[in-house]
Design a protein around this motif. Structure first.
Motif, PDB file in Angstrom:
ATOM      1  N   ASN A  46     -15.111 -50.240  -0.276  1.00 26.81           N
ATOM      2  CA  ASN A  46     -15.762 -50.470  -1.575  1.00 26.81           C
ATOM      3  C   ASN A  46     -16.133 -49.153  -2.250  1.00 26.81           C
ATOM      4  OD1 ASN A  46     -15.597 -53.245  -1.214  1.00 26.81           O
ATOM      5  ND2 ASN A  46     -17.642 -53.411  -0.314  1.00 26.81           N
ATOM      6  N   ILE A  47     -16.695 -48.217  -1.477  1.00 24.80           N
ATOM      7  CA  ILE A  47     -17.093 -46.918  -2.044  1.00 24.80           C
ATOM      8  C   ILE A  47     -15.882 -46.163  -2.573  1.00 24.80           C
ATOM      9  CG2 ILE A  47     -18.034 -44.632  -1.481  1.00 24.80           C
ATOM     10  CD1 ILE A  47     -19.859 -46.028   0.573  1.00 24.80           C
ATOM     11  N   ILE A  48     -14.825 -46.097  -1.757  1.00 27.87           N
ATOM     12  CA  ILE A  48     -13.627 -45.343  -2.162  1.00 27.87           C
ATOM     13  C   ILE A  48     -12.976 -45.974  -3.384  1.00 27.87           C
ATOM     14  CG2 ILE A  48     -11.305 -44.630  -1.458  1.00 27.87           C
ATOM     15  CD1 ILE A  48     -13.485 -43.040  -0.084  1.00 27.87           C
ATOM     16  N   LYS A  49     -12.870 -47.280  -3.398  1.00 27.86           N
ATOM     17  CA  LYS A  49     -12.210 -47.948  -4.535  1.00 27.86           C
ATOM     18  C   LYS A  49     -13.020 -47.787  -5.818  1.00 27.86           C
ATOM     19  CE  LYS A  49      -9.401 -51.330  -2.061  1.00 27.86           C
ATOM     20  NZ  LYS A  49      -9.117 -52.758  -1.812  1.00 27.86           N
ATOM     21  N   HIS A  50     -14.348 -47.941  -5.753  1.00 26.85           N
ATOM     22  CA  HIS A  50     -15.183 -47.733  -6.934  1.00 26.85           C
ATOM     23  C   HIS A  50     -15.124 -46.271  -7.392  1.00 26.85           C
ATOM     24  CE1 HIS A  50     -17.100 -51.606  -7.545  1.00 26.85           C
ATOM     25  NE2 HIS A  50     -17.331 -51.715  -6.240  1.00 26.85           N
ATOM     26  N   SER A  51     -15.168 -45.361  -6.432  1.00 24.44           N
ATOM     27  CA  SER A  51     -15.162 -43.931  -6.776  1.00 24.44           C
ATOM     28  C   SER A  51     -13.859 -43.520  -7.442  1.00 24.44           C
ATOM     29  CB  SER A  51     -15.394 -43.090  -5.514  1.00 24.44           C
ATOM     30  OG  SER A  51     -16.631 -43.391  -4.919  1.00 24.44           O
ATOM     31  N   THR A  52     -12.745 -43.974  -6.880  1.00 23.73           N
ATOM     32  CA  THR A  52     -11.454 -43.592  -7.462  1.00 23.73           C
ATOM     33  C   THR A  52     -11.265 -44.224  -8.836  1.00 23.73           C
ATOM     34  OG1 THR A  52     -10.405 -45.385  -6.185  1.00 23.73           O
ATOM     35  CG2 THR A  52     -10.311 -43.167  -5.251  1.00 23.73           C
ATOM     36  N   GLN A  53     -11.859 -45.385  -9.062  1.00 19.00           N
ATOM     37  CA  GLN A  53     -11.792 -45.981 -10.402  1.00 19.00           C
ATOM     38  C   GLN A  53     -12.630 -45.178 -11.394  1.00 19.00           C
ATOM     39  OE1 GLN A  53     -12.688 -50.170 -10.445  1.00 19.00           O
ATOM     40  NE2 GLN A  53     -10.624 -50.725  -9.801  1.00 19.00           N
ATOM     41  N   ILE A  54     -13.764 -44.666 -10.945  1.00 21.19           N
ATOM     42  CA  ILE A  54     -14.576 -43.811 -11.826  1.00 21.19           C
ATOM     43  C   ILE A  54     -13.804 -42.550 -12.191  1.00 21.19           C
ATOM     44  CG2 ILE A  54     -16.666 -42.387 -11.937  1.00 21.19           C
ATOM     45  CD1 ILE A  54     -18.023 -44.492 -10.129  1.00 21.19           C
ATOM     46  N   VAL A  55     -13.085 -41.995 -11.203  1.00 17.45           N
ATOM     47  CA  VAL A  55     -12.246 -40.818 -11.473  1.00 17.45           C
ATOM     48  C   VAL A  55     -11.197 -41.160 -12.526  1.00 17.45           C
ATOM     49  CG1 VAL A  55     -10.599 -39.182 -10.501  1.00 17.45           C
ATOM     50  CG2 VAL A  55     -12.609 -39.850  -9.184  1.00 17.45           C
ATOM     51  N   ASP A  56     -10.527 -42.302 -12.351  1.00 21.80           N
ATOM     52  CA  ASP A  56      -9.518 -42.723 -13.338  1.00 21.80           C
ATOM     53  C   ASP A  56     -10.136 -42.838 -14.725  1.00 21.80           C
ATOM     54  OD1 ASP A  56      -7.544 -42.838 -11.424  1.00 21.80           O
ATOM     55  OD2 ASP A  56      -7.855 -44.963 -10.981  1.00 21.80           O
TER      56      ASP A  56
ATOM     57  N   VAL B 272      -6.559 -35.483 -10.106  1.00 19.45           N
ATOM     58  CA  VAL B 272      -5.671 -36.647  -9.998  1.00 19.45           C
ATOM     59  C   VAL B 272      -4.941 -36.638  -8.645  1.00 19.45           C
ATOM     60  CG1 VAL B 272      -3.583 -37.730 -10.923  1.00 19.45           C
ATOM     61  CG2 VAL B 272      -5.372 -36.937 -12.477  1.00 19.45           C
ATOM     62  N   GLU B 273      -4.438 -35.466  -8.243  1.00 19.94           N
ATOM     63  CA  GLU B 273      -3.749 -35.354  -6.959  1.00 19.94           C
ATOM     64  C   GLU B 273      -4.701 -35.644  -5.801  1.00 19.94           C
ATOM     65  OE1 GLU B 273      -2.050 -31.467  -6.967  1.00 19.94           O
ATOM     66  OE2 GLU B 273      -0.512 -31.962  -8.455  1.00 19.94           O
ATOM     67  N   LEU B 274      -5.931 -35.123  -5.917  1.00 17.25           N
ATOM     68  CA  LEU B 274      -6.953 -35.388  -4.907  1.00 17.25           C
ATOM     69  C   LEU B 274      -7.229 -36.887  -4.803  1.00 17.25           C
ATOM     70  CD1 LEU B 274      -9.343 -34.569  -3.019  1.00 17.25           C
ATOM     71  CD2 LEU B 274     -10.725 -34.329  -5.097  1.00 17.25           C
ATOM     72  N   ASN B 275      -7.393 -37.513  -5.954  1.00 14.17           N
ATOM     73  CA  ASN B 275      -7.665 -38.952  -5.992  1.00 14.17           C
ATOM     74  C   ASN B 275      -6.534 -39.748  -5.340  1.00 14.17           C
ATOM     75  OD1 ASN B 275      -9.790 -40.617  -6.838  1.00 14.17           O
ATOM     76  ND2 ASN B 275      -8.577 -41.419  -8.540  1.00 14.17           N
ATOM     77  N   GLY B 276      -5.298 -39.329  -5.613  1.00 13.20           N
ATOM     78  CA  GLY B 276      -4.139 -40.011  -5.033  1.00 13.20           C
ATOM     79  C   GLY B 276      -4.089 -39.879  -3.523  1.00 13.20           C
ATOM     80  N   LEU B 277      -4.427 -38.697  -3.012  1.00 13.76           N
ATOM     81  CA  LEU B 277      -4.422 -38.486  -1.564  1.00 13.76           C
ATOM     82  C   LEU B 277      -5.508 -39.323  -0.887  1.00 13.76           C
ATOM     83  CD1 LEU B 277      -3.455 -37.129   0.992  1.00 13.76           C
ATOM     84  CD2 LEU B 277      -4.811 -35.104   0.385  1.00 13.76           C
ATOM     85  N   ILE B 278      -6.650 -39.423  -1.519  1.00 11.14           N
ATOM     86  CA  ILE B 278      -7.742 -40.233  -0.959  1.00 11.14           C
ATOM     87  C   ILE B 278      -7.331 -41.703  -0.888  1.00 11.14           C
ATOM     88  CG2 ILE B 278     -10.102 -41.058  -1.363  1.00 11.14           C
ATOM     89  CD1 ILE B 278     -10.619 -38.261  -2.647  1.00 11.14           C
ATOM     90  N   LYS B 279      -6.711 -42.195  -1.961  1.00  9.27           N
ATOM     91  CA  LYS B 279      -6.254 -43.593  -1.971  1.00  9.27           C
ATOM     92  C   LYS B 279      -5.237 -43.841  -0.854  1.00  9.27           C
ATOM     93  CE  LYS B 279      -6.745 -44.334  -6.990  1.00  9.27           C
ATOM     94  NZ  LYS B 279      -5.998 -44.537  -8.258  1.00  9.27           N
ATOM     95  N   ALA B 280      -4.287 -42.905  -0.700  1.00  6.27           N
ATOM     96  CA  ALA B 280      -3.252 -43.068   0.327  1.00  6.27           C
ATOM     97  C   ALA B 280      -3.862 -43.021   1.724  1.00  6.27           C
ATOM     98  CB  ALA B 280      -2.191 -41.981   0.173  1.00  6.27           C
ATOM     99  N   THR B 281      -4.836 -42.116   1.916  1.00  5.05           N
ATOM    100  CA  THR B 281      -5.495 -42.015   3.224  1.00  5.05           C
ATOM    101  C   THR B 281      -6.258 -43.301   3.546  1.00  5.05           C
ATOM    102  OG1 THR B 281      -5.703 -39.619   2.897  1.00  5.05           O
ATOM    103  CG2 THR B 281      -7.045 -40.613   4.634  1.00  5.05           C
TER     104      THR B 281
END
Length: 686
Positions: free
Chosen positions: A64-74, A193-202
């Motif tokens: 939940n934290i990662i998904k909300h955080s990456t959406q805030i980044v987007d 953006v690249e950082l966000n993508g790596l976090i999502k993949a991890t």
């Protein structure tokens, strides 16, 4: 838990040895290090899994934290309008208690580390040391949770710092404004953006590791792909954690005024490679689990009387996704209702079938179609459909006037059941099932190849009658329809030498010696003994006839399989003995009409013919059959050869033991592989 982790011995050191670290830094790049080397290093950090906590709830929170955080980044960095409420947020258990101290301890290994793969490697090993008593999936979740503490905090403050004074003050301490100030954000947007993508993949990698771990409750025999995946999980966890370390360092750089280099692309490439591999492994595992569950379901169904249409539905279709079948006589689709209350002949095969495999069933189809009680259904076994296989299927389908299963989307549901219960190994089989769903014969093709419609309705009762009637005339069903002249010789009760072999020179010698015997004046004129010769596998002009040869040995094999699981008798031994000559230089069978007199290895039978002058005078007194057999027995005592029985493993259930047809000893079992580099009937069956 993991088989590999059970082999770990020794105690865990609190710090990774300086010598090992220097070796990694000075001599070996992190991204060229072998998996074996990584395993050696990380197993030194793992003791056993004695720390337990609610890892399921922790993972839900982290997700939940990662998904909300990456959406805030987007939303902030890319300007994308993504609503938080689109996330399917699952709450943790009410009783969940966060392992906060452990998370803060891991946070210390993530915070303010210098860039560089050697530092990332060292931090990863330190994290693994601190988590030494946790399972591998728990290590990955805990490391990601520690990262999520700071990552979620950072982006929550980024979202609130304009509207909340407390958030604004905390954001300053976290250096959020450094990244978000208008002069810096455009320059660092791509890096974020690249950082966000790596976090999502991890996160995805750890999610699949978590899913695979949950599957370990299944029997490894049912899910062999899971063992392969789980053996590699420790290395995958290592890479997931090192990616988390690199992401943490990258955030620290992006939120500072320093411009230190840290390229995340090697980490991203590695994580995406692992992600794709894990996705494939998870697909295989789920497929094998589905097959295992279908297998258990089918075993249960077949144990109780069930209407045949329901049996067919469970055997062919997955999860009630029932498709129409094709009526081969009209090439139109029909519902499976046409199978209700019918006897089914399931023609199960791969796409590697010959014209003969199909033509052998056409008389059965023609004889039963008018009555309407019996239906033939072709069930092609294909695990992965390709365009080439679809085209091959279409070519075969039009040759079949009976019903045909067509479902390119999935392999049939009961593929595991068919392989394990009906011993399907690639070659065609015909399973006979009555309207109540009872299997009456798991492979009736053996019967049909030998007796045709005489074996109707191809159940075990019909087989028992035919097998019990199989006496010394067993050669007739195999050879009777091969050549018209053979039928004439059988009617006239002539002696016939059927012979063949791999050695053309032996065949020539046998033909010469047998012709001398057949034309002998004493035999032809005085005793009126008529002897005919038939070379199996040769045309009248001496050329190769692989089609005839294939049909002959297929017939002998079929006879063998109708007899092999029953009590051994003289006929069974004769059939087995002839089958053992299939790959020899030469062999021969002497019959009187359709009655088998003797069969023998090329070397012994040829010796009998070579010694013709020594025994022919006794024929007047004792008869040709008696003298030939007795002299052959005498020759066998002086010429010893190993008996080798080659039975295709694809032919059905094999007996556990086999006794030699020429002596009472049990035969040794060997495994061999063969390719004849040819297509056609001979290769198709042998």
């Amino acid at each position: 838990m993991l088989s590999l982790t059970q082999n770990v011995v020794g105690k865990v050191g609190s710090v990774v040895s300086t010598t090992t670290t220097q070796h990694i830094e000075g001599e070996l790049s992190l991204f060229t290090m072998s998996d074996h080397k990584i395993l050696d290093l990380i197993y030194a950090t793992h003791v056993h899994d004695d720390e337990s906590f609610d890892v399921d709830s922790l993972f839900l929170i982290v997700e939940n934290i990662i998904k909300h955080s990456t959406q805030i980044v987007d939303s902030i960095v890319q300007g994308a309008q993504v609503h938080v409420d689109t996330i399917d947020e699952k709450p943790p258990k009410v009783s969940f208690n966060s392992p906060l101290c452990t998370l803060k301890s891991v946070c210390c290994e993530l915070s303010c580390k210098p860039p560089g793969e050697e530092y990332a490697h060292k931090s990863t090993l330190s994290i693994l040391n601190k988590l030494s008593n946790y399972s591998w999936d728990a290590k990955a979740v805990l490391a990601l949770a520690a990262f999520a503490l700071d990552y979620g905090d950072f982006w929550l403050l980024a979202q609130l710092n304009q509207s909340d004074q407390l958030a604004k003050s905390l954001a300053i301490l976290k250096r959020v404004p450094v990244l978000l100030k208008p002069s810096e954000l455009p320059k660092r947007r791509q890096a974020v953006v690249e950082l966000n993508g790596l976090i999502k993949a991890t996160l995805q990698v750890i999610e699949i590791i978590f899913e695979l771990e949950k599957l370990t409750s299944y029997d490894p025999k049912d899910v062999p792909a899971l063992s392969v995946a789980m053996d590699h999980i420790p290395v995958d966890v290592y890479w997931a954690i090192i990616a988390v370390v690199a992401c943490s360092t990258k955030i620290n750089i992006l939120s500072s005024d320093e411009d230190k280099p840290l390229d995340l692309s090697p980490y991203a490439q590695k994580i995406h490679f692992i992600l794709n591999k894990l996705k494939i492994q998870l697909i295989y595992c789920r497929k094998q689990i589905e097959e295992a569950e279908n297998y258990r379901k089918l075993r249960k169904i077949f144990q109780t009387p069930t209407e045949i249409m329901e049996i067919f539905k469970a055997l062919i279709f997955t999860k009630d996704k029932v498709h129409p079948i094709i009526d081969g006589s009209t090439n139109q689709t029909v519902t499976i209702d046409v199978l209700k209350r019918k006897h089914l002949f399931l023609f199960i095969s791969s796409l590697e079938i010959t014209e003969e495999d199909i033509s052998i069933l056409k008389p059965i189809y023609e004889a039963t179609k008018k009555e309407g009680k019996y239906n033939i259904v072709w069930v092609p076994i294909v695990e992965h459909w390709t365009e080439e296989l679809k085209q091959k299927y279409e070519v075969l389908k039009v040759k079949m006037p009976w019903y045909v299963v067509q479902n390119f989307a999935h392999p049939i549901a009961g593929i595991k059941f068919i392989k394990e219960e009906w011993h399907f190994k690639g070659k065609p089989t015909l399973v006979v099932i009555n309207p109540q769903g009872k299997v009456e014969n798991s492979n009736a093709l053996h019967l049909i190849r030998v007796w045709g419609m005489k074996a109707f309705p191809f159940n075990k009762a019909a087989e028992e009658v035919l097998v019990s009637e199989t006496n010394k005339e067993w050669i007739a069903p195999v050879m009777g329809n091969i050549d018209p002249s053979i039928q004439t010789w059988i009617r006239e009760d002539k002696y016939i030498f059927f012979y063949g072999g791999k050695d053309n020179e032996w065949i020539q010698q046998f033909t010469k010696k047998a012709t001398i015997l057949a034309n002998d004046v004493l035999f032809k004129e005085t005793l009126k003994i008529n002897v005919e010769l038939f070379c199996v596998g040769k045309t009248a002009k001496g050329g190769e006839d692989l089609g005839l040869l294939g049909r002959f040995w297929t017939g002998i094999e079929s006879l063998f399989f109708t007899k092999v699981h029953k009590q051994s008798d003289e006929v069974t031994q004769e059939i087995q003995k002839l089958l053992s000559y299939k790959n020899e230089s030469g062999w021969a069978v002497l019959t009187k009409g359709s009655t088998v007199v003797v069969s023998g290895h090329g070397s012994t039978i040829l010796r009998v013919l070579e010694d013709f002058e020594k025994w022919k005078e006794f024929v007047k007194e004792k008869g040709f059959e008696f003298v030939f057999k007795e002299y052959h027995k005498k020759v066998i005592q002086s010429i010893r050869h190993c008996t080798r029985l080659d039975v295709p493993s694809v032919a059905g259930k094999m007996p556990e033991t086999m006794h030699c047809p020429e002596c009472p000893r049990p035969m040794e079992m060997f495994i061999s592989y063969k390719c004849c580099h040819t297509d056609g009937p001979a290769n198709a069956h042998h």
